[in-house]
Design a protein around this motif. Structure first.
Motif, PDB file in Angstrom:
ATOM      1  N   UNK A 105       0.820  -1.274  -0.189  1.00 10.25           N
ATOM      2  CA  UNK A 105      -0.066  -0.015   0.018  1.00 10.25           C
ATOM      3  C   UNK A 105       0.596   1.103  -0.029  1.00 10.25           C
ATOM      4  N   UNK A 106       0.299   2.304  -0.407  1.00  9.97           N
ATOM      5  CA  UNK A 106       0.932   3.491  -0.256  1.00  9.97           C
ATOM      6  C   UNK A 106      -0.301   4.428   0.495  1.00  9.97           C
ATOM      7  N   UNK A 107       0.333   5.163   1.371  1.00  9.95           N
ATOM      8  CA  UNK A 107      -0.878   6.036   2.073  1.00  9.95           C
ATOM      9  C   UNK A 107      -0.240   6.926   2.739  1.00  9.95           C
ATOM     10  N   UNK A 108      -0.605   7.778   3.777  1.00 12.54           N
ATOM     11  CA  UNK A 108       0.022   8.724   4.664  1.00 12.54           C
ATOM     12  C   UNK A 108       0.270   8.360   6.020  1.00 12.54           C
ATOM     13  N   UNK A 109       1.557   8.962   6.304  1.00 12.74           N
ATOM     14  CA  UNK A 109       2.187   8.294   7.534  1.00 12.74           C
ATOM     15  C   UNK A 109       1.405   8.478   8.821  1.00 12.74           C
ATOM     16  N   UNK A 110       0.274   9.490   8.757  1.00 15.79           N
ATOM     17  CA  UNK A 110      -0.566   9.591  10.048  1.00 15.79           C
ATOM     18  C   UNK A 110      -1.365   8.322  10.049  1.00 15.79           C
ATOM     19  N   UNK A 111      -1.548   7.628   9.081  1.00 20.28           N
ATOM     20  CA  UNK A 111      -2.393   6.330   9.085  1.00 20.28           C
ATOM     21  C   UNK A 111      -1.463   4.940   9.571  1.00 20.28           C
ATOM     22  N   UNK A 112      -0.207   5.160   9.761  1.00 18.93           N
ATOM     23  CA  UNK A 112       0.449   4.029   9.918  1.00 18.93           C
ATOM     24  C   UNK A 112       0.112   3.129  11.057  1.00 18.93           C
ATOM     25  N   UNK A 113      -0.543   3.467  12.112  1.00 18.00           N
ATOM     26  CA  UNK A 113      -1.011   2.537  13.116  1.00 18.00           C
ATOM     27  C   UNK A 113      -2.197   1.954  12.703  1.00 18.00           C
ATOM     28  N   UNK A 114      -3.186   2.576  12.099  1.00 20.40           N
ATOM     29  CA  UNK A 114      -4.299   2.066  11.625  1.00 20.40           C
ATOM     30  C   UNK A 114      -4.126   1.075  10.456  1.00 20.40           C
ATOM     31  N   UNK A 115      -3.009   1.289   9.790  1.00 24.74           N
ATOM     32  CA  UNK A 115      -2.547   0.161   8.675  1.00 24.74           C
ATOM     33  C   UNK A 115      -2.196  -0.988   9.182  1.00 24.74           C
ATOM     34  N   UNK A 116      -1.142  -1.066  10.021  1.00 19.82           N
ATOM     35  CA  UNK A 116      -0.794  -2.061  11.030  1.00 19.82           C
ATOM     36  C   UNK A 116      -1.779  -2.861  11.833  1.00 19.82           C
ATOM     37  N   UNK A 117      -2.495  -1.835  12.210  1.00 22.78           N
ATOM     38  CA  UNK A 117      -3.599  -2.853  13.089  1.00 22.78           C
ATOM     39  C   UNK A 117      -4.541  -3.508  12.152  1.00 22.78           C
ATOM     40  N   UNK A 118      -4.950  -3.024  11.182  1.00 24.28           N
ATOM     41  CA  UNK A 118      -5.764  -3.595  10.274  1.00 24.28           C
ATOM     42  C   UNK A 118      -5.199  -4.862   9.335  1.00 24.28           C
ATOM     43  N   UNK A 119      -4.011  -4.458   9.109  1.00 23.22           N
ATOM     44  CA  UNK A 119      -3.278  -5.761   8.277  1.00 23.22           C
ATOM     45  C   UNK A 119      -3.305  -6.813   9.366  1.00 23.22           C
ATOM     46  N   UNK A 120      -2.884  -6.572  10.369  1.00 26.47           N
ATOM     47  CA  UNK A 120      -2.623  -7.978  11.232  1.00 26.47           C
ATOM     48  C   UNK A 120      -4.178  -8.455  11.428  1.00 26.47           C
ATOM     49  N   UNK A 121      -5.142  -7.511  11.786  1.00 21.15           N
ATOM     50  CA  UNK A 121      -6.467  -8.092  11.716  1.00 21.15           C
ATOM     51  C   UNK A 121      -6.734  -9.332  10.493  1.00 21.15           C
ATOM     52  N   UNK A 122      -6.307  -8.724   9.556  1.00 24.73           N
ATOM     53  CA  UNK A 122      -6.660  -9.906   8.309  1.00 24.73           C
ATOM     54  C   UNK A 122      -5.366 -10.713   7.843  1.00 24.73           C
ATOM     55  N   UNK A 123      -4.723 -10.948   8.672  1.00 30.65           N
ATOM     56  CA  UNK A 123      -3.453 -11.955   8.515  1.00 30.65           C
ATOM     57  C   UNK A 123      -2.599 -11.641   7.768  1.00 30.65           C
ATOM     58  N   UNK A 124      -2.247 -10.143   7.608  1.00 31.62           N
ATOM     59  CA  UNK A 124      -1.167  -9.401   6.736  1.00 31.62           C
ATOM     60  C   UNK A 124      -0.076  -8.995   7.630  1.00 31.62           C
ATOM     61  N   UNK A 125       1.133  -9.463   7.507  1.00 37.33           N
ATOM     62  CA  UNK A 125       2.099  -8.713   8.657  1.00 37.33           C
ATOM     63  C   UNK A 125       3.128  -8.168   7.783  1.00 37.33           C
ATOM     64  N   UNK A 126       3.245  -6.653   8.345  1.00 32.62           N
ATOM     65  CA  UNK A 126       4.029  -5.699   7.745  1.00 32.62           C
ATOM     66  C   UNK A 126       5.464  -6.032   7.756  1.00 32.62           C
ATOM     67  N   UNK A 127       6.119  -6.245   6.764  1.00 36.60           N
ATOM     68  CA  UNK A 127       7.502  -6.710   6.711  1.00 36.60           C
ATOM     69  C   UNK A 127       8.457  -5.498   6.163  1.00 36.60           C
ATOM     70  N   UNK A 128       8.184  -4.653   5.300  1.00 36.44           N
ATOM     71  CA  UNK A 128       9.052  -3.511   5.024  1.00 36.44           C
ATOM     72  C   UNK A 128       8.174  -2.186   5.151  1.00 36.44           C
ATOM     73  N   UNK A 129       8.912  -1.166   5.510  1.00 37.18           N
ATOM     74  CA  UNK A 129       8.102  -0.006   5.343  1.00 37.18           C
ATOM     75  C   UNK A 129       9.230   1.027   4.953  1.00 37.18           C
ATOM     76  N   UNK A 130       8.777   2.234   4.160  1.00 35.40           N
ATOM     77  CA  UNK A 130       9.548   3.156   3.701  1.00 35.40           C
ATOM     78  C   UNK A 130       8.913   4.649   3.780  1.00 35.40           C
ATOM     79  N   UNK A 131       9.585   5.583   4.383  1.00 29.34           N
ATOM     80  CA  UNK A 131       8.976   6.985   4.325  1.00 29.34           C
ATOM     81  C   UNK A 131       9.386   7.864   3.299  1.00 29.34           C
TER      82      UNK A 131
END
Length: 247
Positions: free
Chosen positions: A170-196
């Motif tokens: 995904x590409x998004x805004x940094x302000x949604x980072x925590x939301x993205x991680x929480x929702x990804x984990x909810x649906x079995x997606x484990x964040x592995x790489x992040x770039x700002x």
């Protein structure tokens, strides 16, 4: 030849040696699409990729230069879908790229569950706008605001589409980072790489790139940051190469 509407133009994707139909009144891709298409891992020789919120098909076109796999774009707005189809035809890529006109929430049912190696998404970033904003330009409002889908809708569908061990970016805004991680984990997606991504040195990051693996083990890597403009307000070398190719 390509049939263009009154407000459309045919732009170059210079690094990929392709052309794309754009419209200042309807949709023109941003740097975010370029960043996502360069950031995501894709299989080189074969594989199945889905791009959600595909707009005018820019990410499938970008990815077509990086992989010989098949790429399916999903776009809910008929006008943007039509622009994407004509761009794919103009570039003679119909054998590997095709578009679906539909809602990303229906994509797993339509395309199949857990059949894809990679899913990409450049979703709407902002909360639902006012009626005035929608009335001024409905196409742009839908592309930018969570009118027809939410971040959770996009992540849920991505997880349903991708195989176990497959990647979602995904590409998004940094302000949604925590939301993205929480929702990804909810649906079995484990964040592995992040770039700002930073607009300039000394400024706050304004873009976030994140890639997750379906049912992956926790092990997050923070990549080297990207900076878009130098002190002279010109693109930095890495961004120039993304846009124009290496010389």
């Amino acid at each position: 030849m390509v049939n263009l509407r009154e407000d459309e133009r045919l732009d170059y994707l210079l690094a990929e040696d392709l052309r794309i139909i754009q419209s200042p009144n309807v949709f023109s891709f941003s740097l975010d699409a370029v960043l996502l298409a360069r950031f995501v891992w894709v299989p080189i020789q074969k594989g199945k990729i889905v791009d959600l919120c595909s707009g005018n098909g820019v990410i499938p076109l970008f990815l077509s230069a990086r992989t010989k796999g098949t790429i399916t774009g999903v776009e809910i707005q008929e006008r943007l879908y039509d622009m994407a189809v004509r761009s794919i035809e103009y570039n003679d890529l119909e054998e590997r790229l095709h578009m679906i006109h539909g809602d990303l929430k229906d994509a797993p049912k339509e395309l199949g569950y857990e059949k894809y190696d990679v899913v990409t998404c450049n979703p709407p970033y902002f909360p639902t706008p006012s009626n005035e904003e929608i009335n001024v330009n409905e196409h742009l409002a839908i592309a930018r605001h969570e009118i027809l889908c939410t971040l959770e809708d996009a992540i849920k569908s991505s997880s349903q589409l991708v195989k176990q061990g497959g990647k979602v970016a995904f590409v998004h805004r940094p302000g949604r980072l925590i939301d993205i991680i929480e929702i990804m984990r909810k649906y079995r997606l484990e964040p592995k790489r992040i770039q700002f991504v930073y607009p300039k040195a000394g400024k706050e990051a304004n873009t976030l790139l994140v890639e997750a693996i379906k049912d992956g083990s926790p092990d997050l890597k923070i990549l080297e940051p990207l900076t878009v403009y130098d002190e002279n307000n010109e693109y930095t070398p890495v961004i120039k190469e993304m846009l124009y190719g290496s010389k």
